[in-house]
Design an enzyme around this catalytic site. Structure first.
Site, mmCIF file in Angstrom:
data_model
loop_
_atom_site.group_PDB
_atom_site.id
_atom_site.type_symbol
_atom_site.label_atom_id
_atom_site.label_comp_id
_atom_site.label_asym_id
_atom_site.label_seq_id
_atom_site.Cartn_x
_atom_site.Cartn_y
_atom_site.Cartn_z
ATOM 1 N N HIS A 145 0.854 -1.187 0.000
ATOM 2 C CA HIS A 145 0.000 0.000 0.000
ATOM 3 C C HIS A 145 0.883 1.227 0.000
ATOM 4 O O HIS A 145 1.847 1.314 0.755
ATOM 5 C CB HIS A 145 -0.881 0.010 1.262
ATOM 6 N N ASP A 192 -14.826 2.841 6.696
ATOM 7 C CA ASP A 192 -13.783 3.743 6.198
ATOM 8 C C ASP A 192 -14.305 4.590 5.048
ATOM 9 O O ASP A 192 -13.984 5.774 4.946
ATOM 10 C CB ASP A 192 -12.551 2.961 5.753
ATOM 11 N N ARG A 215 -14.104 12.982 6.252
ATOM 12 C CA ARG A 215 -12.824 13.618 6.609
ATOM 13 C C ARG A 215 -12.338 14.529 5.493
ATOM 14 O O ARG A 215 -11.776 15.598 5.728
ATOM 15 C CB ARG A 215 -11.774 12.534 6.900
ATOM 16 N N SER A 258 -7.546 3.962 8.984
ATOM 17 C CA SER A 258 -8.141 3.911 7.643
ATOM 18 C C SER A 258 -7.343 2.958 6.745
ATOM 19 O O SER A 258 -7.900 2.053 6.118
ATOM 20 C CB SER A 258 -8.145 5.330 7.059
ATOM 21 N N LYS A 271 -8.496 -1.198 6.037
ATOM 22 C CA LYS A 271 -8.741 -1.729 4.681
ATOM 23 C C LYS A 271 -7.808 -2.890 4.370
ATOM 24 O O LYS A 271 -8.201 -3.890 3.769
ATOM 25 C CB LYS A 271 -8.512 -0.626 3.639
HETATM 26 N N1 URA Z 1 -5.121 6.825 2.501
HETATM 27 C C1 URA Z 1 -6.116 6.141 3.126
HETATM 28 O O1 URA Z 1 -6.506 5.070 2.677
HETATM 29 N N2 URA Z 1 -6.635 6.669 4.245
HETATM 30 C C2 URA Z 1 -6.229 7.838 4.769
HETATM 31 O O2 URA Z 1 -6.736 8.231 5.793
HETATM 32 C C3 URA Z 1 -5.208 8.543 4.122
HETATM 33 C C4 URA Z 1 -4.670 8.005 2.980
#
Ligand code: URA
Length: 434
Positions: A82, A161, A168, A183, A187
């Site tokens: 990621h 999320d 957000r 977050s 995921k």
């Molecule tokens: N990427 C994400 O998936 N979540 C965040 O809060 C910031 C960047």
């Protein structure tokens, strides 16, 4: 339980219990908590922070809020990566075939670009025929056969999320370490891989501006991953300059192909090798030196490039484009941006360069905008390079009439020249792992 009381508790900096955090998650997904109350709560978190225990519980609440992917059939070999997002970041298209060619299993969900950052799904969709939406069975069977599949975020994965992130985004509550941590990791936990390698970026093109902030975020994410039974490593990498030379969808696919041929830019190649090394080291329990040698070998013997072709074809893409990248469409206009004077490039405002690429048609300003896959920028000169007046710094590619001059001026303003050579930092600052 009243959500009002939880907002008050957080406002005073008190720690929420497990029951309270799961209540918050459930009730927000079901619509019982309105956005205005959740906004107040998120702002209180921005000011008061969260304890590590709270952040870990919120991560679990996000991971468990919807569907989860079962990758247990791949045992310890399932591995994900990621990136916290940036400009010119085409690493997934390079790293995942390297790892798959060495026996790793990458079942990955990626995002689309928004604002100044690009998204892997948009890049992959610039390859004719490539399908970023597969059924669960197709997704798993592709990983079984090929070793890699990359799709867009599935419908009901981590819905908490999805709702929190959208809120957000419009309430100035993105840049909070516990909120970002939960977050991203929520995921990733839902996506099922046993090992996770994070590319945490800092610099002008990233939301973490300093290496210290990026390191703090990375430490927290690694700790939470282990807390939840996964193996996690994080690289701290620079986004003070776009990664590689290409920004824009099919331009980046072409650069990824070049990199897998061993002809990539030094910074891009190094980030990809470090990411692939961590993925192989974690998933195959090898030391880093051995893993790196294997990754380099997969590029030099052509197996990673062959794996890219196989993967693209497996998801319906026309692999002829990988064998012959000249087939990709090019834009109507190509506009050269030239240096106004002699000097060294001492900094590049990477966010601004991402915005320039978006304005050329490579990105979206709003969610419904249609992307021009051929638009973008080829950056010829980067930080540290010596340039002369009139020298071409970048070429802008667009199908939009009359846009180039204004964007060229914006690009020039994003590049700062100095009399003396700047000190260069390594693109991979460090690796944080257990
Ligand atoms: N990427 C994400 O998936 N979540 C965040 O809060 C910031 C960047």
């Amino acid at each position: 339980m009243r959500f009002y009381d939880l907002i008050t508790k957080k406002k005073h900096g008190e720690e929420l219990t497990e029951e309270e955090i799961f209540f918050l998650g459930r009730s927000y997904v079901s619509g019982e908590i309105p956005d205005y109350q959740m906004s107040a709560f998120l702002m209180a978190v921005c000011w008061q922070g969260m304890t590590d225990r709270e952040a870990s519980l919120l991560t679990a609440a996000i991971a468990e809020s919807g569907d989860t992917v079962d990758l247990s059939m791949f045992g310890d070999r399932s591995v994900d990566k990621h990136s916290t997002g940036g400009v010119g970041d085409k690493t997934t298209m390079i790293v995942t075939p390297i790892v798959a060619s060495l026996g790793g299993c990458v079942a990955k969900m990626s995002g689309r670009g928004l604002g100044h950052t690009g998204g892997t799904i948009d890049k992959l969709e610039s390859i004719p025929g490539f399908r970023t939406s597969l059924s669960r069975e197709e997704f798993i069977s592709t990983v079984e056969r090929v070793g890699v599949a990359v799709i867009g975020q599935s419908g009901n994965l981590a819905p908490l999320d999805k709702k929190l992130y959208a809120l957000r985004d419009v309430t100035a509550t993105v840049d909070s370490v516990p909120l970002i941590t939960s977050s991203v990791m929520g995921k990733k936990l839902a996506a099922g891989s046993h090992s996770i390698v994070l590319d945490v970026k800092y610099g002008s093109g990233s939301f973490m501006k300093s290496p210290e902030d990026a390191s703090e975020l990375a430490e927290k994410m690694v700790a939470i991953g282990y807390d939840r039974g996964r193996q996690v490593s994080a690289l701290i990498t620079s986004m003070d300059t776009p990664l590689g030379h290409a920004v824009g969808n099919n331009l980046e696919v072409k650069e990824a192909i070049k990199t897998l041929k061993g002809e990539g830019a030094a910074d891009l190649t190094e980030v990809c090798l470090c990411l692939a090394t961590e993925m192989i080291a974690l998933s195959m329990k090898l030391d880093r030196a051995t893993a790196r040698k294997m990754c380099k070998g997969a590029i030099s013997d052509g197996s990673a490039l062959r794996k890219l072709e196989e993967w693209i074809a497996a998801q319906g893409g026309d692999a002829e484009y990988i064998r012959n990248p000249k087939l990709f469409p090019v834009t109507k206009h190509a506009y050269e941006v030239r240096a106004s004077r002699d000097g060294y490039i001492c900094s590049m405002n990477t966010e601004e360069i991402g915005i320039c690429a978006s304005m050329l048609g490579a990105g979206r300003v709003s969610k419904d905008d249609v992307i021009d896959h051929a638009a973008g920028i080829i950056i010829h000169r980067k930080v540290g390079d010596k340039v002369s007046a009139g020298e071409v710094l970048a070429t802008l590619y667009t199908n939009r009439d009359g846009a180039s001059e204004e964007i060229a001026e914006r690009y020039l303003r994003a590049v700062t020249l100095s009399e003396t050579a700047p000190e260069l930092c390594p693109v991979v600052l460090k690796v944080i792992s257990r």
